[in-house]
Design a protein around this motif. Structure first.
Motif, short mmCIF file in Angstrom:
data_model
loop_
_atom_site.label_atom_id
_atom_site.label_comp_id
_atom_site.label_asym_id
_atom_site.label_seq_id
_atom_site.Cartn_x
_atom_site.Cartn_y
_atom_site.Cartn_z
N ASP A 177 42.57 42.56 37.23
CA ASP A 177 42.52 43.08 38.58
C ASP A 177 41.06 42.94 39.30
O ASP A 177 41.02 42.44 40.30
CB ASP A 177 43.17 44.41 38.76
CG ASP A 177 44.64 44.31 38.69
OD1 ASP A 177 45.21 43.31 38.59
OD2 ASP A 177 45.16 45.48 38.66
N THR A 234 52.86 46.27 43.60
CA THR A 234 51.49 46.32 43.86
C THR A 234 51.08 47.71 44.06
O THR A 234 51.39 48.15 45.05
CB THR A 234 50.83 45.29 44.62
OG1 THR A 234 51.15 43.95 44.15
CG2 THR A 234 49.24 45.49 44.63
N GLN A 259 45.81 48.92 42.82
CA GLN A 259 45.40 47.77 42.86
C GLN A 259 44.93 46.96 44.22
O GLN A 259 44.18 46.30 44.32
CB GLN A 259 46.58 46.83 42.43
CG GLN A 259 46.99 47.11 40.86
CD GLN A 259 48.43 46.54 40.51
OE1 GLN A 259 49.34 46.75 41.10
NE2 GLN A 259 48.22 45.51 39.63
N ARG A 317 41.46 47.69 44.22
CA ARG A 317 40.90 46.72 43.16
C ARG A 317 40.74 45.51 43.86
O ARG A 317 39.57 44.82 43.86
CB ARG A 317 41.44 46.78 42.00
CG ARG A 317 41.48 47.86 41.00
CD ARG A 317 42.52 47.64 39.85
NE ARG A 317 42.51 48.78 39.07
CZ ARG A 317 43.40 48.98 38.01
NH1 ARG A 317 44.25 47.94 37.79
NH2 ARG A 317 43.52 50.08 37.39
N TYR A 318 41.75 44.83 44.51
CA TYR A 318 41.82 43.46 44.95
C TYR A 318 40.63 43.28 46.17
O TYR A 318 40.22 42.39 46.48
CB TYR A 318 43.15 43.04 45.40
CG TYR A 318 44.11 43.14 44.25
CD1 TYR A 318 43.81 42.77 42.89
CD2 TYR A 318 45.39 43.20 44.58
CE1 TYR A 318 44.58 42.67 42.00
CE2 TYR A 318 46.36 43.02 43.65
CZ TYR A 318 46.05 43.01 42.40
OH TYR A 318 46.79 43.06 41.36
#
Length: 432
Positions: free
Chosen positions: A76, A216, A220, A223-224
């Motif tokens: 990730d 998701t 996440q 993180r993205y």
């Protein structure tokens, strides 16, 4: 140093490590919380039985992670730099067998210049922040700190006090989003696309539409997007309140992001897994470790030898073995102490632990049973003895036989479930 989180919290533990300028590894295990609210129960379930590791050098934090070995978190974070594809092309770095696998792979990516040191430091800082956010949210659990050599090589160190203060503020801000948002593992899904599209700019809507798929997680998202998780949660909070975005709980499996192997749960006391049986041998004698590894690997098992009993306590949580072979006479910690410490953890209460030793006295056998050992194998032992014992507890190393055993186990489970259903639906038998 060890204890329970009901007696001393993580913040105080980290402060003590900083004041003492300690170097070593902190292990934390979460206990399930007994809550009345069913929604909070589901959120708490996400942490039940989980483990975390914090590596400390002179009181400063070097790296922190949970016990997940799938590398999904690293994957990730690599998306920030379009480097996730490089992870699949790596051979297993030697450092991954010594430290946390994630840390070893991150170093390997920097060594082959897939990542710059600055990018590596940014990822490690984010990983530490994320791990401490979970730890500082815990109220039930146990911890143990083992002094030892520092995690090596080191890319960065983080001052503990200001970092803990910052994340405690995050945790408090996160609690203000309850009960609408309960866990970073919750997954947003768009329930009313028309209203949401009319409310947001096209760019923001497309970002949400891309990730809000019910698979998701909020974590996440953070993180993205390389954003603070509280900022991400606050952004979707009004839409969750209005029912425009729904949140689901996607409980993670133990799939391996690199191999694609998915493990299966224990049912009816049978170890039902698609992966190769994994055995760890803890013995300070190199000859024994190498012999056990050679025999078991040749017969289809995945065997790992560990010579340092203190290091073994951390590695077994990462390796998640199906069977542990443990020598008794070892420096620093003997096999009895290792076994007793592992049995205190819910993750190792049912895992077979077999003592390997040159002693064969009655008292030694009794003491092994008292600390929770499953069985006892006297050295020297032959190949046949070792294979018979391993097969007794984890099944055959032969893939075809494993497939047959798994099929039979599934069939038995189906029959037991069917019998239970029939017994429930049928009239009560006379005399109870």
């Amino acid at each position: 140093m060890q204890g329970k989180l009901s007696e001393i919290d993580i913040r105080s533990i980290l402060q003590l490590l900083e004041l003492g300028q300690r170097t070593g590894e902190l292990f934390v295990e979460a206990y399930p919380m007994q809550l009345g609210n069913s929604a909070l129960d589901r959120a708490s379930k996400l942490h039940e039985g989980q483990f975390w590791f914090v590596f400390v050098f002179n009181g400063q934090i070097v790296y922190a992670a949970n016990a997940d070995t799938s590398l999904s978190r690293l994957t990730d974070y690599l998306r920030r730099y379009d480097a996730e594809a490089n992870l699949r092309s790596l051979t297993v770095p030697s450092i991954a067998a010594i430290n946390a696998p994630e840390y070893g792979y991150l170093w390997a990516l920097m060594e082959n210049r897939s990542l710059s040191p600055a990018q590596g430091r940014s990822i490690i800082q984010s990983m530490v922040h994320e791990t401490l956010f979970d730890l500082l949210s815990l109220h039930q659990g146990a911890f143990i700190f083992e002094s030892g050599p520092p995690l090596s090589p080191q890319l960065t160190t983080l001052e503990t006090a200001p970092l803990v203060a910052k994340i405690m503020k995050q945790v408090q801000e996160w609690k203000q989003l309850h009960p609408q948002i309960q866990s970073p593992a919750q997954c947003p899904v768009i329930a009313d696309r028309v209203t949401l599209q009319a409310t947001l700019s096209e760019r923001t809507f497309q970002t949400l539409d891309r990730y809000a798929d019910g698979k998701t997680s909020i974590r996440q998202f953070a993180r993205y997007l390389n954003r603070d998780i509280v900022i991400v949660a606050r952004a979707i909070y009004p839409y969750v309140q209005k029912g425009i975005i729904h949140l689901t709980h996607a409980f993670p499996d133990e799939s391996n992001a690199l191999t694609g192997v998915k493990s299966r749960p224990r049912e009816f006391g049978l170890w039902q897994e698609a992966r190769i049986p994994r055995i760890v041998c803890i013995d300070d004698g190199a000859a024994i470790r190498e012999t056990v590894e050679s025999i078991l690997n040749q017969h289809g098992y995945e065997a790992t030898g560990i010579g340092n009993p203190l290091k073994a306590l951390g590695l077994v949580f990462q390796l998640k073995p199906d069977l542990i072979l443990c020598d008794i006479a070892m420096p620093d910690l003997d096999g009895y102490e290792v076994c007793a410490m592992l049995r205190k953890s819910t993750a190792f209460r049912q895992i077979p632990i077999v003592m390997l030793t040159g002693k064969d006295g009655f008292i030694d056998r009794v003491r092994a049973k008292m600390v929770g050992a499953t069985d006892y194998l006297t050295k020297p032992f032959g190949e046949g003895e070792l294979l018979m014992l391993v097969e007794k507890y984890v099944g055959s190393g032969d893939p075809q036989r494993r497939q047959t055993e798994s099929f039979l186990a599934d069939s038995l489970a189906d029959e037991l479930e069917s019998d239970k259903t029939n017994a429930t639906s049928s009239p009560s038998a006379p005399f109870g």
